[in-house]
Design a protein around this motif. Sequence first.
Motif, PDB file in Angstrom:
ATOM      1  N   THR A   6       0.638  -1.160   0.108  1.00  0.00           N
ATOM      2  CA  THR A   6       0.075   0.041   0.034  1.00  0.00           C
ATOM      3  C   THR A   6       1.078   1.328  -0.087  1.00  0.00           C
ATOM      4  O   THR A   6       1.951   1.335   0.788  1.00  0.00           O
ATOM      5  CB  THR A   6      -0.886   0.128   1.247  1.00  0.00           C
ATOM      6  N   LEU A   7       0.677   2.202  -0.858  1.00  0.00           N
ATOM      7  CA  LEU A   7       1.307   3.477  -1.049  1.00  0.00           C
ATOM      8  C   LEU A   7       0.369   4.494  -0.668  1.00  0.00           C
ATOM      9  O   LEU A   7      -0.680   4.737  -1.405  1.00  0.00           O
ATOM     10  CB  LEU A   7       1.828   3.501  -2.448  1.00  0.00           C
ATOM     11  N   HIS A   8       0.680   5.462   0.293  1.00  0.00           N
ATOM     12  CA  HIS A   8       0.216   6.652   0.448  1.00  0.00           C
ATOM     13  C   HIS A   8       0.924   7.771   0.495  1.00  0.00           C
ATOM     14  O   HIS A   8       2.027   7.870   1.207  1.00  0.00           O
ATOM     15  CB  HIS A   8      -0.413   6.312   2.020  1.00  0.00           C
ATOM     16  N   GLY A   9       0.793   8.626  -0.537  1.00  0.00           N
ATOM     17  CA  GLY A   9       1.782   9.634  -0.618  1.00  0.00           C
ATOM     18  C   GLY A   9       1.259  10.847  -1.647  1.00  0.00           C
ATOM     19  O   GLY A   9       0.149  10.596  -2.240  1.00  0.00           O
ATOM     20  N   VAL A  10       2.165  11.616  -1.737  1.00  0.00           N
ATOM     21  CA  VAL A  10       1.591  12.893  -2.967  1.00  0.00           C
ATOM     22  C   VAL A  10       1.838  12.472  -4.302  1.00  0.00           C
ATOM     23  O   VAL A  10       2.763  11.672  -4.753  1.00  0.00           O
ATOM     24  CB  VAL A  10       2.692  13.876  -2.649  1.00  0.00           C
ATOM     25  N   ALA A  11       0.796  12.941  -4.997  1.00  0.00           N
ATOM     26  CA  ALA A  11       0.789  12.533  -6.360  1.00  0.00           C
ATOM     27  C   ALA A  11       1.103  13.800  -7.057  1.00  0.00           C
ATOM     28  O   ALA A  11       0.639  14.733  -6.859  1.00  0.00           O
ATOM     29  CB  ALA A  11      -0.436  12.006  -6.686  1.00  0.00           C
ATOM     30  N   ALA A  12       2.168  13.780  -8.379  1.00  0.00           N
ATOM     31  CA  ALA A  12       2.503  14.907  -8.847  1.00  0.00           C
ATOM     32  C   ALA A  12       1.698  14.811 -10.215  1.00  0.00           C
ATOM     33  O   ALA A  12       1.557  13.717 -10.941  1.00  0.00           O
ATOM     34  CB  ALA A  12       3.876  14.844  -9.295  1.00  0.00           C
ATOM     35  N   PRO A  13       1.161  15.869 -10.684  1.00  0.00           N
ATOM     36  CA  PRO A  13       0.393  16.040 -12.126  1.00  0.00           C
ATOM     37  C   PRO A  13       1.482  16.221 -13.245  1.00  0.00           C
ATOM     38  O   PRO A  13       2.108  17.124 -13.226  1.00  0.00           O
ATOM     39  CB  PRO A  13      -0.572  17.090 -11.742  1.00  0.00           C
ATOM     40  N   ASP A  67       8.377  15.586  -3.143  1.00  0.00           N
ATOM     41  CA  ASP A  67       8.697  14.123  -2.418  1.00  0.00           C
ATOM     42  C   ASP A  67       7.577  13.486  -2.962  1.00  0.00           C
ATOM     43  O   ASP A  67       7.073  12.288  -2.193  1.00  0.00           O
ATOM     44  CB  ASP A  67       8.581  14.275  -0.887  1.00  0.00           C
ATOM     45  N   ALA A  68       7.183  13.687  -4.216  1.00  0.00           N
ATOM     46  CA  ALA A  68       6.015  12.994  -4.912  1.00  0.00           C
ATOM     47  C   ALA A  68       6.430  11.353  -4.984  1.00  0.00           C
ATOM     48  O   ALA A  68       7.563  11.091  -5.306  1.00  0.00           O
ATOM     49  CB  ALA A  68       5.689  13.425  -6.262  1.00  0.00           C
TER      50      ALA A  68
END
Length: 201
Positions: A6-13, A67-68
Amino acid sequence: MDKFTTLHGVAAPLPLINVDTDMIIPKQFLKTIKREGLGVNLFDEMRYDDDGKEIPTFVLNQPAYRDAEILVAGDNFGCGSSREHAPWAIKDFGIRCVIATSFADIFFNNCFKNGILPIALPQEQVDLLMKDAEKGSNARMTVDLENQQITTSDGETIAFEVDSFRKHCLIEGLDDIGLTLAKAPAIEAFEQQIAQARPWV
């Protein structure tokens, strides 16, 4: 290879289509066979100017996305030459999941072999995730590989498909070498049997 559960993090567009492997990691950085150290040159020609200074408008240079761990991109991501350095650079930067409407086949396969989860979704769902990513570092997504779903910062869930064997390899952290080593006892038993049955071999 690092396990992916499971990955919980910032998403970069990154709303660009046809992002090829030369854009991901330019050819001048392909001299190494090491997987570490390439992250600093990820999207090099978009991240830095001719003097090597950061271009502040590029998404990964912005404080919210430095830190995406997730990248939401456009159609046909990873096209171009079949350089394995592309997923190496993405992974070394810290990105473990790339979401797009489609991927180039070789890049797609190389992602799985390097601990990265590429997810292909319909355009409307990618658009939704792109908008969520544009909210910045306070809008964190969750990618749950075991249950095959993405949860946006607003709690909306999106299901995705993944090949069962590739899913198993990511969850267990098995690359091609790891898969072979997992069968080491059977290989050793076979070699001993062959050595006894055919000592001349």
